[in-house]
Design an enzyme around this catalytic site. Structure first.
Site, short mmCIF file in Angstrom:
data_model
loop_
_atom_site.label_atom_id
_atom_site.label_comp_id
_atom_site.label_asym_id
_atom_site.label_seq_id
_atom_site.Cartn_x
_atom_site.Cartn_y
_atom_site.Cartn_z
N GLY A 1 -3.61 -3.76 -2.29
CA GLY A 1 -4.99 -4.18 -2.04
C GLY A 1 -5.53 -5.04 -3.17
N THR A 2 -5.20 -4.69 -4.39
CA THR A 2 -5.70 -5.43 -5.55
C THR A 2 -5.25 -6.89 -5.48
OG1 THR A 2 -5.68 -3.42 -6.88
CG2 THR A 2 -5.68 -5.52 -8.08
N ASN B 1 -15.56 2.73 -1.04
CA ASN B 1 -14.57 3.73 -1.43
C ASN B 1 -15.14 4.97 -2.10
OD1 ASN B 1 -14.79 1.31 -3.26
ND2 ASN B 1 -13.83 2.72 -4.69
N GLN C 1 -10.37 0.93 2.62
CA GLN C 1 -10.75 2.31 2.95
C GLN C 1 -11.00 2.53 4.43
OE1 GLN C 1 -10.77 4.99 1.04
NE2 GLN C 1 -10.27 3.95 -0.86
N SER D 1 -4.43 -1.99 2.42
CA SER D 1 -3.43 -1.45 1.51
C SER D 1 -2.69 -0.28 2.14
CB SER D 1 -4.11 -1.00 0.21
OG SER D 1 -3.19 -0.31 -0.61
N HIS E 1 -0.86 2.34 0.78
CA HIS E 1 -0.84 3.72 0.27
C HIS E 1 -2.15 4.48 0.53
CE1 HIS E 1 -3.17 3.60 -3.64
NE2 HIS E 1 -3.00 2.31 -3.47
N THR F 1 10.63 -12.26 -3.50
CA THR F 1 11.48 -11.60 -2.51
C THR F 1 10.73 -10.42 -1.90
OG1 THR F 1 13.43 -12.25 -3.75
CG2 THR F 1 13.70 -10.43 -2.18
N CYS G 1 -16.62 9.83 -17.04
CA CYS G 1 -16.66 10.48 -18.35
C CYS G 1 -15.28 10.59 -18.97
CB CYS G 1 -17.26 11.88 -18.23
SG CYS G 1 -18.97 11.82 -17.69
C1 LIG Z 1 -7.52 1.40 -3.50
C2 LIG Z 1 -8.42 0.26 -3.25
C3 LIG Z 1 -8.06 -1.05 -3.60
C4 LIG Z 1 -6.79 -1.36 -4.34
O1 LIG Z 1 -5.65 -1.23 -3.52
P1 LIG Z 1 -4.22 -1.05 -4.23
O2 LIG Z 1 -3.26 -1.14 -3.10
O3 LIG Z 1 -4.24 0.30 -4.87
O4 LIG Z 1 -4.07 -2.15 -5.22
C5 LIG Z 1 -8.92 -2.08 -3.29
N1 LIG Z 1 -10.08 -1.85 -2.66
C6 LIG Z 1 -10.46 -0.62 -2.30
C7 LIG Z 1 -11.75 -0.43 -1.59
C8 LIG Z 1 -9.66 0.48 -2.59
O5 LIG Z 1 -10.06 1.70 -2.25
#
Ligand SMILES: *Cc1c(COP(=O)(O)O)cnc(C)c1O
Length: 408
Positions: free
Chosen positions: A79-80, A159, A187, A207, A209, A245, A333
């Site tokens: 996702g990042t 999120n 999300q 994403s 995972h 790849t 924190c």
């Molecule tokens: C987890 C998350 C990401 C990042 O996704 P990754 O696959 O962990 O890099 C981006 N946006 C939101 C809203 C997320 O919850």
């Protein structure tokens, strides 16, 4: 305490917005792609062709979840990277058209920090405010639009607090103005409908995972006709939009996760919503001085976020962990900073209340018994912490264990 920690009565994972376990069905379709069909998907021989079939079949399954065409799916490392690709590519390709980007104050850091870097490169970014539910208004988007606006990026499901943004309407507005719309649907994908045509979006991040697929794989939906400047350069993979790849096994697993999520979307959404509301109502009823964060109904089916006044979220989490419950906090924190969640602060939640916030995100394995268990162990944890706590309703400073005060 130690023995409790070693073997709590029950183990309840309630952090599915951080990550999810890989489903057994997903793992089993991935396995052949590690050591048997291990070829490079670009190779011409049978090993390569097998891998290519895996990748393209998975692309169809991802497209199926989004109601998109397979050619509109670009696989990334997660996702990042997809957020980075959407923002950086658009910014760079449309530089001659304008330098203004509109986003919100409650985006994921993958969007926010990328926008901050773009600001350093000379782009101007408007960070839209949200209301007390964490919702951005379509009117505020309209007012922020300038002749030089090139991109609007508003996330779909938030999120931390679960609020679902009015993407469809923002999409109509973006279309009317001829501005690209990107949404981070990490999300929401697999939880609520995320059909790109209904949502009127041009670019969408998802994403693997976060939806029972493996880590390290994600995708950017790119509407047909939109050009993408690769941010990772090299070979001509992903039609020249993302070099490297292919992570074949990861892509295959991601595809299967998308397919299964789409098949089960409605039933699982209803089930989670029932569990979510049971947990929310139980907490608000059983624990005095608690407030729900996020929208009560326009909310992701798996998200619970509450502020428990007069306690530190971190202390609640450590105690929950001891009882076998895995949750997360809205404050930061642990990072040694006193700064609470940027999302809660943007919603106008006072610092001292934000510090007592915890997020519990439900998933496939959670049952009603899990919720009963949390509702049994959480109230005594909070009572104990409140009794021990040095501060009370009248003294609400020094919430995070000392140190400097926040600047805001
Ligand atoms: C987890 C998350 C990401 C990042 O996704 P990754 O696959 O962990 O890099 C981006 N946006 C939101 C809203 C997320 O919850």
């Amino acid at each position: 305490m130690t023995s409790e920690y070693m073997s709590p009565a029950r183990k309840v994972y309630l952090d599915h917005s951080s990550t999810t376990p890989v489903r057994a069905e997903v793992l089993s379709v991935m396995m052949p792609f590690f050591a048997q069909a291990f070829g490079n998907a670009s190779s011409i021989h049978r090993w390569g062709r097998e891998a290519r079939v895996g990748v393209e079949t998975a692309r169809e399954k991802v497209a199926y979840l989004l109601g998109a065409e397979p050619s509109e799916i670009v696989f990334t490392s997660g996702g990042t990277e997809a957020d980075n690709l959407a923002l950086r590519s658009t910014a760079h390709l449309l530089r001659s058209k304008g330098n203004h980007i509109i986003t919100t104050a409650v985006e994921h850091h993958a969007v926010l920090h990328t926008c901050q870097v773009l600001e350093k490169e000379g782009y101007e970014v408007t960070y839209l405010p949200v209301d007390k539910y964490g919702m951005v208004s379509v009117e505020s988007v309209r007012e922020a639009i300038r002749p030089e606006t090139i991109l609007i990026s508003v996330m779909h499901g938030q999120n931390e607090v679960g609020t679902i943004q009015p993407i469809e309407e923002i999409g109509l507005l973006a279309k009317e103005k001829g501005i690209l719309l990107h949404t981070d649907a990490v999300q929401s994908a697999g939880k609520i409908p995320t059909k790109v045509r209904d949502m009127n979006v041009d670019l969408m991040t998802i994403s693997s995972h976060k939806m029972y697929g493996p880590k390290g794989i994600g995708a950017l939906y790119v509407r047909k006709g939109i050009r993408i400047a690769p941010q990772i350069t090299g070979g001509a993979h992903e039609r020249g939009r993302r070099a490297g790849t292919e992570n074949v096994a990861g892509i295959v697993g991601f595809g299967e996760a998308c397919y299964l999520a789409e098949r089960e979307l409605e039933a699982e959404g209803k089930r989670l919503t029932t569990l979510r509301d049971k947990l929310i109502n139980g907490i608000l009823e059983k624990i005095p001085d608690t407030v729900l964060n996020g929208h009560p109904t326009k909310r992701l089916p798996h998200n619970v976020n509450v502020s428990i006044k007069y306690v530190e979220g971190e202390s609640v989490l450590l105690n929950l962990d001891r009882m076998g419950v895995g949750a997360s906090s809205g404050s930061a924190c642990t990072s040694g900073s006193l700064e609470p969640s940027h999302v809660l602060l943007a919603m106008g939640v006072p610092h001292e209340v934000a510090h007592g916030s915890i997020r519990m995100t439900l998933g496939r394995m959670n049952t009603e018994e899990d919720i009963d268990y949390v509702l049994e162990v959480l109230p005594p944890i909070v009572s104990r912490l409140r009794e021990m706590s040095a501060f009370s309703a009248s003294t609400d400073s020094e919430v995070c264990g000392g140190g400097h005060k926040n600047v805001q």
